[in-house]
Scaffold this active site. Sequence first.
Site, PDB file in Angstrom:
ATOM      1  N   GLU A   1      16.976  13.131   3.533  1.00 30.09           N
ATOM      2  CA  GLU A   1      16.727  11.970   4.405  1.00 30.09           C
ATOM      3  C   GLU A   1      17.119  10.693   3.685  1.00 30.09           C
ATOM      4  O   GLU A   1      16.898  10.579   2.465  1.00 30.09           O
ATOM      5  CB  GLU A   1      15.227  11.890   4.760  1.00 30.09           C
ATOM      6  CG  GLU A   1      14.704  13.076   5.524  1.00 30.09           C
ATOM      7  CD  GLU A   1      13.183  13.075   5.644  1.00 30.09           C
ATOM      8  OE1 GLU A   1      12.545  12.048   5.319  1.00 30.09           O
ATOM      9  OE2 GLU A   1      12.628  14.111   6.050  1.00 30.09           O
TER      10      GLU A   1
ATOM     11  N   LYS B   1      16.550   7.235   2.216  1.00 24.16           N
ATOM     12  CA  LYS B   1      15.279   6.635   1.759  1.00 24.16           C
ATOM     13  C   LYS B   1      15.281   5.159   2.187  1.00 24.16           C
ATOM     14  O   LYS B   1      15.894   4.313   1.553  1.00 24.16           O
ATOM     15  CB  LYS B   1      15.121   6.773   0.252  1.00 24.16           C
ATOM     16  CG  LYS B   1      13.728   6.330  -0.251  1.00 24.16           C
ATOM     17  CD  LYS B   1      13.491   6.697  -1.705  1.00 24.16           C
ATOM     18  CE  LYS B   1      12.072   6.326  -2.157  1.00 24.16           C
ATOM     19  NZ  LYS B   1      11.794   4.873  -2.096  1.00 24.16           N
TER      20      LYS B   1
ATOM     21  N   GLU C   1       8.250   4.718   7.480  1.00 27.40           N
ATOM     22  CA  GLU C   1       8.660   3.531   6.705  1.00 27.40           C
ATOM     23  C   GLU C   1       8.981   2.411   7.675  1.00 27.40           C
ATOM     24  O   GLU C   1       9.898   2.531   8.498  1.00 27.40           O
ATOM     25  CB  GLU C   1       9.886   3.888   5.840  1.00 27.40           C
ATOM     26  CG  GLU C   1      10.167   2.895   4.737  1.00 27.40           C
ATOM     27  CD  GLU C   1       9.384   3.166   3.439  1.00 27.40           C
ATOM     28  OE1 GLU C   1       8.602   4.146   3.405  1.00 27.40           O
ATOM     29  OE2 GLU C   1       9.558   2.395   2.481  1.00 27.40           O
TER      30      GLU C   1
HETATM   31  C1  LIG Z   1       5.756  12.747   2.302  1.00 27.77           C
HETATM   32  C2  LIG Z   1       6.559  12.463   1.051  1.00 27.77           C
HETATM   33  C3  LIG Z   1       5.632  12.257  -0.141  1.00 27.77           C
HETATM   34  C4  LIG Z   1       7.493  13.641   0.765  1.00 27.77           C
HETATM   35  C5  LIG Z   1       7.390  11.222   1.288  1.00 27.77           C
HETATM   36  N1  LIG Z   1       7.001  10.094   0.674  1.00 27.77           N
HETATM   37  C6  LIG Z   1       7.707   8.958   0.872  1.00 27.77           C
HETATM   38  N2  LIG Z   1       7.248   7.849   0.193  1.00 27.77           N
HETATM   39  C7  LIG Z   1       6.296   8.118  -0.901  1.00 27.77           C
HETATM   40  C8  LIG Z   1       6.382   7.094  -1.940  1.00 27.77           C
HETATM   41  N3  LIG Z   1       6.255   5.780  -1.414  1.00 27.77           N
HETATM   42  C9  LIG Z   1       5.738   4.797  -2.205  1.00 27.77           C
HETATM   43  N4  LIG Z   1       5.713   3.521  -1.725  1.00 27.77           N
HETATM   44  C10 LIG Z   1       5.204   2.556  -2.503  1.00 27.77           C
HETATM   45  C11 LIG Z   1       4.716   2.844  -3.786  1.00 27.77           C
HETATM   46  C12 LIG Z   1       4.776   4.158  -4.239  1.00 27.77           C
HETATM   47  N5  LIG Z   1       5.285   5.131  -3.439  1.00 27.77           N
HETATM   48  C13 LIG Z   1       7.025   5.440  -0.226  1.00 27.77           C
HETATM   49  C14 LIG Z   1       7.066   6.535   0.783  1.00 27.77           C
HETATM   50  C15 LIG Z   1       8.850   8.941   1.730  1.00 27.77           C
HETATM   51  C16 LIG Z   1       9.644   7.816   1.986  1.00 27.77           C
HETATM   52  C17 LIG Z   1      10.749   7.937   2.831  1.00 27.77           C
HETATM   53  C18 LIG Z   1      11.582   6.744   3.116  1.00 27.77           C
HETATM   54  N6  LIG Z   1      11.304   5.605   2.486  1.00 27.77           N
HETATM   55  O1  LIG Z   1      12.515   6.802   3.925  1.00 27.77           O
HETATM   56  C19 LIG Z   1      11.037   9.213   3.422  1.00 27.77           C
HETATM   57  N7  LIG Z   1      12.106   9.384   4.261  1.00 27.77           N
HETATM   58  N8  LIG Z   1      10.257  10.289   3.155  1.00 27.77           N
HETATM   59  C20 LIG Z   1       9.191  10.184   2.332  1.00 27.77           C
HETATM   60  N9  LIG Z   1       8.456  11.299   2.109  1.00 27.77           N
END
Ligand SMILES: CC(C)(C)c1nc(N2CCN(c3ncccn3)CC2)c2cc(C(N)=O)c(N)nc2n1
Length: 327
Positions: A113, A115, A170
């Site tokens: 995907e 990000k 997001e």
């Molecule tokens: C559910 C999981 C953990 C696999 C997951 N975690 C995500 N993230 C975690 C860390 N995040 C985060 N944010 C701020 C501080 C620390 N970690 C920001 C989101 C994902 C973010 C996106 C995206 N941005 O497009 C995405 N397509 N899939 C995600 N999938």
Amino acid sequence: MDLQLAEKKVKDLHNLLNQYNYEYHVLDQPSVPDAEYDRLMRDLIELEEQFPELKTEDSPTQRVGGEILDMFEKVEHQSQMLSLGNAFSEQDLRDFDRRVRQGAGQNVSYVCELKIDGLAVSLRYEDGLFVLGATRGDGSIGENITANLKTIRSIPLRLKESVTMEVRGEAFMPRSSFEKLNKAKEENGEEPFANPRNAAAGSLRQLDPRLAAKRNLDIFVYGIANVGDTGVVSHSEGLDYLESLGFKTNKERKRCESIEEVIEYVQGWTDKRPNLPYDIDGIVIKVDSLETQEQLGTTAKSPRWAIAYKFPAEEVVTTLRDIELSV
Ligand SMILES: CC(C)(C)c1nc(N2CCN(c3ncccn3)CC2)c2cc(C(N)=O)c(N)nc2n1
């Protein structure tokens, strides 16, 4: 008009306005001109003024709340919003793939995907109704920004099925909106935002939802927190299910049968980034099978079945002339 007839007209207007909103903001394929949408919205506003008992919190007229909050409440996520481990090279991706296949005892398929470079939010629905939206915060405790998230047109106020679930996504600001916003800020002598992510975060932190509503924010949902309750068996099936409920998912995702395919996908997008209407800062790679995700489990902070490949920070090429001009 009597109440019974008004009730039927309100119900029809909800259905029409929700369908047209879905076509415009989720599918990006409007079937009626804006003027038609605005006419129906005015009809609904009038009916709700004539019959206040027919105004419900999921009404399309209630996207932009009136009251200005004086702070955001803290809310606890039903399940922790995990972090993501990072990969910075092909070798890191191959190491990840080897760890995954060793843990799974077999070859696995992945979903790649884009990000999205925005901020992670959690959306809670009860019996199909959007009841709570929160920032990720520290992963366990976030801030209640429901009023601001309701202003994002691609977030359904009521799902196509009356399910109870917590969805992760997001929230982001499209680059064109970011540029327009910064132009307006500069014209007002205000400090512009450094990037679309800061602009999205700043917009969702507005205490007055009417300001957030003007920032043209958007969202891509990417996961279901209580996915075990839904009966889907893979992450890709989960995303298809979210689409069927009315959510907006990112259509550039790709199921890859091997890490070689993942590496090709990552290389492909490294060059195509500037063509996207929003910022991305990497690619998220997830094991597709939910059973294998379960088998691999998570560390205290992040899943063993997912990793974020981060693009190298765009080196800012400052020509000598720029330096001369800047001194
Ligand atoms: C559910 C999981 C953990 C696999 C997951 N975690 C995500 N993230 C975690 C860390 N995040 C985060 N944010 C701020 C501080 C620390 N970690 C920001 C989101 C994902 C973010 C996106 C995206 N941005 O497009 C995405 N397509 N899939 C995600 N999938």
